[in-house]
Structure formats: structure tokens, C-alpha cells
Design an enzyme around this catalytic site. Structure first.
Site: not given
Ligand SMILES: Nc1ncnc2c1ncn2[C@@H]1O[C@H](COP(=O)(O)OP(=O)(O)OP(=O)(O)O)[C@@H](O)[C@H]1O
Ligand SMILES: C[C@H](N)[C@H](N)CCCCCC(=O)O
Ligand SMILES: [Mg+2]
Length: 217
Positions: A14, A16, A37, A49, A109, A111
Site C-alpha cells: 500500500g 502508492t 517514484k 503508480d 520506493g 517493494g
């Protein structure tokens, strides 16, 4: 100005979703907020994203996500597999430009925090070098104690400032949801903000204010 790395205990937790809601809330308060990002993977067309984050801030997707890879991999793994290299120096320059451009810059980030963006160089290392504190997003249910603690512990081992923990996706079906917030607090000293699973892309008004408070707005 403020820059924060929104990291996670894993992919799909979660980051994003939370970043989008924080960006919207800051925008509503009239704050000049940008998202960044640096690398998005699993990009088949438009970066998903980046598209969502850009919809909150009004930025171009290109400004939000400069580096894209096709395969669903860690950025460093995607470099290897796709034979395409990107420049960390250029990403740092973009980061510094965006920091100057916005009052608040939310960096997402890919992951979890220990995911390698380059060989032997994780998002935790990136946060350290870029001098940004981290907001940790983890799952609400069973398994999050270990993942959240390990993420927090790794961040602290890098002397990163962990500004807060968000436990995301409460549904009221998993008995561990009742004790996880308290136990995460005991393990890390940080009282997590708890976010329910929503039907759409928005958190509740109360949750929005809790997220703003967590980042100091
Ligand atoms: N609280 C929530 N309520 C409803 N849907 C949610 C919630 N949190 C996340 N989601 C959904 O779960 C999926 C994964 O969330 P998200 O894409 O934000 O994860 P992520 O940590 O950013 O993943 P990645 O590592 O790929 O960037 C998305 O479809 C998102 O809309
Ligand atoms: C493709 C996915 N949506 C993420 N952007 C990348 C997740 C990398 C996870 C690497 C790992 O922890 O094994
Ligand atoms: Mg994401």
C-alpha cells in the site's frame, strides 16, 4: 521543505495507496506537494503508480517516474534482466530539483526497504544518501509483526529517521489485527496509524488527518 521516503515491508503493501492519499490531503491544504517514484518496474504501458500519484499532484507522469522497466522485478534485477542501465547520479539530481520545486516531496520506493536499486545498494542506502526520513507502510494482519520489525530494525541500523508506521488494510477478519498495533508499538516505540481497507482509493477523513499528523502537517 520536506522530503520523505515512503517505504514498505514488502511489495503490494500500500505504499502508492498511502502516498496518493497523503498527496491529495496536502494538496487540499494548499501545500505544493510533489511525488517522485525514481524507478517503477512492471510497466507495460503507462506506469500505474506514477499515473495515480500524478493524478493527486497534477505533475506529469514523466516527472514522477523517470526510469521504467517492463518486468516485475526489483530495479537492480530489472537492470540485469533487461540489460538497461540507469544513472543513480541523474536520479539524485532529479530528486534535488524536485525538492527545490515542491514544499513536500513524497518519494516512493519499490517493494520493501531492502530492495536493491543497484548492486549492493538498497532503498535504505538511498534514503541515507539522500538524507530523507522514512515512513514505513506494512500490512494489517498476520505476518506484519516480523516484517514491520525487520523493516524498522534495518532502517535504524542505517541511522535513518523512521517518522512513522502505517498498518494498512484492516478488514476486521484477521484476529491478529486486534493486537498488531499494540505489539508493533511495543516493538518499535512507534504508535502505528491504522488504515482500513477501503472500497475505492480514498481513506476516511479521520484516517486522512492521522496521516497528515504523522508527517507533521
Ligand atoms: N487500504 C486499502 N484499501 C483498499 N485498497 C488498497 C488499500 N491499500 C492498498 N490497496 C490496493 O492494494 C493494491 C496494492 O497497493 P499499492 O499498489 O499501493 O502497493 P505498493 O506497496 O505501492 O506496491 P509496489 O511495491 O508494487 O509499489 C493496489 O491495488 C491498491 O489500490
Ligand atoms: C513489481 C512490483 N510491483 C514492485 N514495483 C517491485 C517489487 C520488487 C520486490 C523485490 C523483492 O523483494 O523480492
Ligand atoms: Mg507502489
Amino acid at each position: 521543505m520536506t522530503a520523505i521516503l515512503v517505504t514498505g515491508t514488502d511489495t503490494g503493501v500500500g505504499k502508492t495507496f498511502i502516498t496518493y492519499n497523503i498527496a491529495r490531503a496536502l494538496k487540499e491544504k494548499g501545500i505544493r506537494v510533489g511525488c517522485f517514484k525514481p524507478v517503477e518496474t512492471y510497466v507495460r504501458d503507462i506506469p500505474e503508480d506514477g499515473k495515480l500519484l500524478a493524478s493527486a499532484t497534477g505533475q506529469s507522469v514523466d516527472e514522477v517516474v523517470p526510469v521504467r522497466f517492463l518486468l516485475p522485478l526489483a530495479p537492480y534485477s530489472a537492470e540485469i534482466e533487461e540489460g538497461k542501465k540507469f544513472s543513480l547520479k541523474e536520479l539524485r539530481e532529479r530528486f534535488e530539483d524536485l525538492k527545490r520545486k515542491y514544499e513536500v516531496l513524497l518519494v516512493e520506493g519499490a517493494g520493501g526497504i531492502a530492495v536493491p536499486i543497484k548492486e549492493n545498494y538498497t532503498y535504505g542506502n538511498l534514503a541515507k544518501d539522500w538524507g530523507v526520513p522514512v515512513l514505513v507502510v506494512g500490512r494489517a494482519g498476520l505476518g506484519t509483526l516480523n516484517h514491520t520489525y525487520l523493516t524498522w530494525y534495518y532502517a535504524k541500523s542505517l541511522s535513518l529517521e523512521v517518522i512513522g508506521i502505517v498498518l494498512n488494510g484492516f478488514e476486521g477478519t484477521d484476529v491478529s489485527e486486534k493486537t498488531n498495533p499494540r505489539v508493533v508499538y511495543e516493538m518499535t516505540g512507534l504508535k502505528p496509524v491504522c488504515i482500513r481497507r477501503s472500497k475505492g482509493t480514498l481513506v476516511s477523513e479521520e484516517e486522512k488527518n492521522l496521516l497528515l499528523e504523522l508527517i507533521g502537517f
